[in-house]
Write an enzyme that holds these catalytic residues in place. Structure first.
Site, short mmCIF file in Angstrom:
data_model
loop_
_atom_site.label_atom_id
_atom_site.label_comp_id
_atom_site.label_asym_id
_atom_site.label_seq_id
_atom_site.Cartn_x
_atom_site.Cartn_y
_atom_site.Cartn_z
N LYS A 41 1.10 -1.38 0.47
CA LYS A 41 0.16 -0.22 0.03
C LYS A 41 1.06 1.01 -0.07
O LYS A 41 0.64 2.16 -0.46
CB LYS A 41 -1.14 -0.22 1.41
CG LYS A 41 -2.09 -1.33 0.93
CD LYS A 41 -2.68 -1.64 1.82
CE LYS A 41 -3.31 -2.42 2.04
NZ LYS A 41 -4.72 -2.37 1.16
N GLY A 42 1.65 1.77 0.74
CA GLY A 42 2.75 2.30 0.53
C GLY A 42 3.03 2.88 -0.39
O GLY A 42 3.50 3.92 -1.34
N ASN A 189 -12.06 3.05 4.21
CA ASN A 189 -12.90 2.26 2.92
C ASN A 189 -14.22 2.29 3.85
O ASN A 189 -14.30 1.88 5.02
CB ASN A 189 -12.60 1.15 2.54
CG ASN A 189 -12.73 0.12 2.75
OD1 ASN A 189 -12.62 -0.72 3.93
ND2 ASN A 189 -11.47 -0.82 1.79
N ASP A 259 -5.94 2.76 -2.93
CA ASP A 259 -4.34 3.27 -2.51
C ASP A 259 -4.36 4.70 -3.71
O ASP A 259 -3.31 5.29 -3.42
CB ASP A 259 -3.50 2.41 -3.37
CG ASP A 259 -2.84 0.76 -2.62
OD1 ASP A 259 -3.57 1.67 -0.60
OD2 ASP A 259 -2.73 -0.29 -2.88
N SER A 298 -1.47 0.31 -12.21
CA SER A 298 -2.40 0.84 -12.70
C SER A 298 -3.39 2.39 -12.56
O SER A 298 -3.55 2.87 -12.79
CB SER A 298 -3.91 0.27 -12.16
OG SER A 298 -3.93 0.40 -10.61
O1 RIB Z 1 -4.28 -2.11 -1.73
C1 RIB Z 1 -3.51 -3.19 -2.56
C2 RIB Z 1 -2.89 -3.56 -2.17
O2 RIB Z 1 -2.68 -4.18 -0.25
C3 RIB Z 1 -1.66 -4.61 -2.82
O3 RIB Z 1 -0.89 -4.31 -4.28
C4 RIB Z 1 -1.18 -5.45 -1.98
O4 RIB Z 1 -0.02 -5.58 -1.96
C5 RIB Z 1 -1.75 -5.49 -0.59
O5 RIB Z 1 -0.37 -4.80 -0.15
#
Ligand code: RIB
Length: 311
Positions: A41-42, A189, A259, A298
């Site tokens: 996520k980071g 969320n 993200d 993406s």
């Molecule tokens: O938010 C999606 C992400 O969550 C994915 O890329 C996976 O690595 C998890 O960390």
């Protein structure tokens, strides 16, 4: 000095499987596709912010740890390509983590297991060593794929220096009021907000009630993202702002949409946009990301987001 976002967060390698339906426990199903790519996520949020800020002169820095291995090399290649500065990333110790992502090929929805690996060894003392960089930023963006004490230290340093703080509480775990009161913008969320409050979040009205309950626990603003419905932002003492989702094409994969929202939203805040505009920018970023496969790959470019916002 260039305006800077520091993202204190994870990198893992995503191993994504597409399938007609999820297997039950003990069952095997045939899948239709497999992809290995950058995730965490980071890192995803840092890439989203960097692409959204492309050409603006702003800086996005990631603070993390990866292993001295092939997945760590994917991380560095991803950051270099996206223009994310990686001088706050340690290398070595335990191997880079990974995530198993199961994607429903019909709806694009996902189920994820993350083993964070190297980034989960980041300690509050490591963050202390990054304190100068955090203090020099305008925005600190954090998630919950690092140890809670590490995240909290980052928020403490940022808050003491007057740096704007954004916490994306994902994956959701119970959070203390001590931590939540260090947060300017909290971006759960629906399922994360429900876990944090114990309240249902099935309708927009329930989302507002839930966001207001979260506000009572410390953050200055709660932006509850609602997937295909958009997002609702509530600030203390203010009217709620509802932003409908942007539809940029058929949904291919929703992994990383949160993200995309957080990276786009942080970029917009860095540029001084008002709350409603920043939420629209985040929603547009997410709206494009779900039309593509993968997470970091993406994330849209700035020009694409602006075009969608113009309609
Ligand atoms: O938010 C999606 C992400 O969550 C994915 O890329 C996976 O690595 C998890 O960390």
């Amino acid at each position: 000095m260039a305006k800077t976002i520091v993202v204190l967060g994870s990198f893992v390698a995503d191993v994504a499987f597409r399938m007609g339906r999820l297997p039950a426990w003990g069952e095997t199903v045939l899948g239709s596709g497999l992809a290995l790519g950058p995730g965490g996520k980071g890192s995803n949020q840092a890439v989203a912010a960097a692409r959204a800020l492309q050409g603006s002169g702003a800086r996005v820095r990631i603070a993390s740890r990866v292993g001295d291995d092939a997945f760590g090399q994917i991380a560095h290649a991803t950051w270099e390509a996206a223009g994310v500065e990686a001088s706050l990333v340690d290398v070595g110790g335990v191997p880079t983590g990974s995530a198993a992502i199961l994607i429903d090929e019909v709806s694009g929805n996902n189920a994820i297991v993350v083993v964070p690996g190297a980034c989960y060894t980041l300690t509050p003392e490591d963050v202390d060593r990054m304190a100068e960089a955090i203090r020099g930023a305008k925005v600190l963006l954090v998630q919950l794929e690092l140890p809670l004490a590490t995240v909290q230290r980052g928020l403490e340093i940022a808050r003491a220096a007057g740096v704007t703080t954004i916490l994306n509480p994902a994956p959701a775990v119970p959070l203390s009021e001590e931590m939540l009161s260090l947060v300017d913008y909290l971006t759960p969320n629906e399922s994360e907000a429900a876990l944090l409050t114990g309240l249902p979040v099935e309708t927009v009205e329930q989302a507002e009630v839930c966001a207001r309950a979260l506000l009572e626990r410390g953050p200055k603003v709660v932006i509850l993202t609602l997937g295909e419905r958009g997002a609702i932002a509530c600030a203390r003492g203010g009217e709620p702002v509802f932003v409908p989702a942007f539809h940029a094409g058929p949904v291919v994969e929703t992994t990383g949409a949160g993200d995309a929202f957080c990276g786009g939203f942080a970029a917009a805040l860095l540029e001084g946009k008002a709350l409603s505009e920043a939420v629209r920018f985040g929603c547009a970023t997410a709206g494009i990301s779900v039309t593509r496969a993968g997470t970091a790959p993406s994330m849209p470019q700035r020009a694409e987001i602006e075009a969608l916002l113009r309609g």
